[in-house]
Scaffold this active site. Structure first.
Site, PDB file in Angstrom:
ATOM      1  N   GLU A 173      29.104  41.629  39.114  1.00  0.00           N
ATOM      2  CA  GLU A 173      29.316  40.649  38.042  1.00  0.00           C
ATOM      3  C   GLU A 173      28.067  39.843  37.660  1.00  0.00           C
ATOM      4  O   GLU A 173      27.985  38.640  37.934  1.00  0.00           O
ATOM      5  CB  GLU A 173      30.429  39.671  38.434  1.00  0.00           C
ATOM      6  CG  GLU A 173      31.766  40.342  38.595  1.00  0.00           C
ATOM      7  CD  GLU A 173      32.910  39.334  38.687  1.00  0.00           C
ATOM      8  OE1 GLU A 173      32.661  38.114  38.639  1.00  0.00           O
ATOM      9  OE2 GLU A 173      34.061  39.780  38.794  1.00  0.00           O
ATOM     10  N   GLU A 363      37.558  45.363  41.021  1.00  0.00           N
ATOM     11  CA  GLU A 363      38.228  44.130  41.477  1.00  0.00           C
ATOM     12  C   GLU A 363      39.339  43.769  40.511  1.00  0.00           C
ATOM     13  O   GLU A 363      39.171  43.892  39.292  1.00  0.00           O
ATOM     14  CB  GLU A 363      37.264  42.928  41.514  1.00  0.00           C
ATOM     15  CG  GLU A 363      36.415  42.817  42.741  1.00  0.00           C
ATOM     16  CD  GLU A 363      35.581  41.539  42.760  1.00  0.00           C
ATOM     17  OE1 GLU A 363      36.022  40.494  42.218  1.00  0.00           O
ATOM     18  OE2 GLU A 363      34.468  41.591  43.319  1.00  0.00           O
TER      19      GLU A 363
HETATM   20  C1  GAL Z   1      34.968  37.721  41.350  1.00  0.00           C
HETATM   21  C2  GAL Z   1      33.991  37.864  42.485  1.00  0.00           C
HETATM   22  C3  GAL Z   1      34.640  37.876  43.828  1.00  0.00           C
HETATM   23  C4  GAL Z   1      35.803  36.916  43.946  1.00  0.00           C
HETATM   24  C5  GAL Z   1      36.731  36.994  42.750  1.00  0.00           C
HETATM   25  C6  GAL Z   1      37.877  35.990  42.719  1.00  0.00           C
HETATM   26  O1  GAL Z   1      34.337  37.174  40.248  1.00  0.00           O
HETATM   27  O2  GAL Z   1      33.261  39.055  42.353  1.00  0.00           O
HETATM   28  O3  GAL Z   1      33.653  37.663  44.784  1.00  0.00           O
HETATM   29  O4  GAL Z   1      35.367  35.670  44.225  1.00  0.00           O
HETATM   30  O5  GAL Z   1      35.999  36.844  41.569  1.00  0.00           O
HETATM   31  O6  GAL Z   1      37.512  34.793  42.146  1.00  0.00           O
END
Ligand code: GAL
Length: 452
Positions: A173, A363
């Site tokens: 990200e 994710e």
């Molecule tokens: C993403 C990040 C993760 C985690 C997730 C939930 O942006 O890559 O590390 O924190 O959000 O907030």
């Protein structure tokens, strides 16, 4: 996509689908001051107690460093076949550059070997936000030399793990760490302003392509991707000023990093000449190729859509968010709108870029306030979130989008950056006093779903 849920089956996603959970070094490992590791920007950012809710620090986190064997057994027990982890740069190179820390190298060998033993395919992220503090002292991502430092780090990792690891993710990200860390100052290293933001963006777009080229060169048969956070941007009204504001936010959040990676250079818009702000437009021809890499897959990280309205008081974008709570739409306890149709549209949009060959959802997940009752965590809202979002993935896949896998965020509750330890996203609950793990019902739901 229809939002009605039919009975979801894992087999509908195909035989070779990668089902995984994702974690990150700074959020899970702990052992921050041990075994030769140097401090990262998150260790330092959390030190004074003012930047992290509840004064949380990543020093111990989930103690994954010592408990990785048990934790990987949990991943296996929940039925997943893949595991996404990140490498802490300052565990490998405590000063960010210079001397290699052998204990750090050995640690990831142990984790990777354990994954392989358990038949969990490792996906290794090279940069998940934990820059070595020694490099931040020299300007971090704003310093021109960051690309040299980063390339060295990647070379060391590729040489150490390339014979065991096939799947590589260069960055996690980029928009999140450049905007929160170098423009708004709410994440480490806490820098502010566009004079920090733009150089950090440009060095990042170079890093994602050059890093990938190094892996390509050093790791035969590597499967190389990088991840982006995407949010569908919806204008608050039909007014021209809201539509334009939404477009500016869209350029920053959804296009600024992926388009250079795909060989299109930075986004160009008459009303918002980003490239000029980045002092690049005269020499952009030099950069387009340097920023481009033919990625094997693109990692989509999706959590929520955003509704945006014009706001003249906000520098650069002149836009602000109309929060889900204000709009009274379903949202998580993070305040993030729950909207799986928007996820579906996001996947389709990314797929519409010609240069995108394969997609992995690297994710997706949610934070809800979990309550333990008699040792049980009945997180029905999280199960619902996963079901709706998996339905969106399946709908896109069935329409021909080449989606190879889905990684839930995250295995267990962990250090959630500026939110500290209260924002729990895990499939497994962690008691941070005792390190006791308790599988939530969402974890059991995945187990049943994946084994059916
Ligand atoms: C993403 C990040 C993760 C985690 C997730 C939930 O942006 O890559 O590390 O924190 O959000 O907030």
């Amino acid at each position: 996509m229809s939002s009605s849920l039919h009975h979801l089956k894992a087999t509908d996603f195909g035989k070779n689908f990668q089902w995984g959970v994702a974690i990150a070094a700074a959020q899970n490992e702990g052992a921050a001051n041990q075994y030769g590791r140097g401090p990262s920007i998150w260790d330092v950012f959390s030190r004074n107690g003012n930047n992290i809710k509840g004064k949380g620090k990543p020093t111990i986190a989930c103690d994954f460093y010592h408990r990785y064997k048990d934790d990987l057994l949990l991943v296996k027990a929940l039925g997943f076949n893949s595991f996404r982890l990140s490498i802490s740069w300052s565990r490998i190179l405590p000063d960010g550059t210079g001397k290699i820390n052998k204990e750090g190298i050995d640690f990831y060998h142990r984790v990777i070997d354990e994954c392989i033993k358990l038949e969990l395919t490792p996906y290794v992220t090279l940069y998940h936000w934990d820059l070595p503090y020694e490099l931040e002292k020299k300007g971090g991502w704003t310093n021109y030399f960051i690309n040299k430092w980063f390339n060295r780090f990647i070379t060391v990792c590729a040489e150490a793990y390339g014979s065991k690891v096939k799947n590589w993710i260069i960055l996690n990200e980029p928009f999140a760490y450049t905007s929160l860390g170098y423009m708004l100052g709410t994440h480490a290293p806490g820098k502010k302003g566009i004079d920090n933001f733009f150089p950090s963006v440009h060095h990042t777009t170079i890093a994602q392509a050059e890093g990938a080229r190094i892996i390509r060169q050093l790791v035969p048969y590597a499967y190389i991707g990088t991840t982006f956070s995407f949010s569908e941007i919806i204008p608050h009204s039909d007014k021209k000023e809201d539509i334009q504001a939404a477009n500016r936010v869209d350029i920053l959040m959804n296009r600024l990093f992926i388009e250079p990676a795909l060989g299109k250079g930075y986004p160009r818009e008459e009303t918002f000449r980003l490239t000029e702000r980045m002092h690049l437009h005269n020499k952009e021809w030099k950069y387009i190729e340097r920023l481009h890499f033919d990625f094997d897959f693109i990692g989509i990280q999706y959590y929520f859509p955003l509704v945006i309205k014009y706001n003249s008081l906000i520098p650069l974008v002149q836009a602000s968010e109309v929060k889900a709570k204000t709009r009274k739409v379903p949202h998580t306890d993070m305040g993030w709108e729950i909207n799986a149709d928007s996820f579906y549209r996001t996947i389709k949009r990314i797929w519409s870029y010609d240069a995108v060959k394969e997609i992995i959802i690297t994710e997706n997940g949610s934070y809800f306030k979990d309550e333990i009752r008699n040792g049980v965590i009945d997180d029905a809202a999280r199960i619902n979130y996963f079901q709706q979002h998996l339905q969106a993935v399946l709908a896109a896949k069935n329409e021909g989008v080449n989606i190879k896998g889905y990684f839930a965020w995250t295995l267990m509750d962990n250090f959630e950056w500026a939110e500290g330890y209260n924002a729990r996203f895990g499939l497994v609950h962690v008691d941070f006093n005792t390190q006791l793990r308790t599988i939530k019902n969402s974890g059991y739901w995945f187990r049943d779903f994946l084994s059916a």
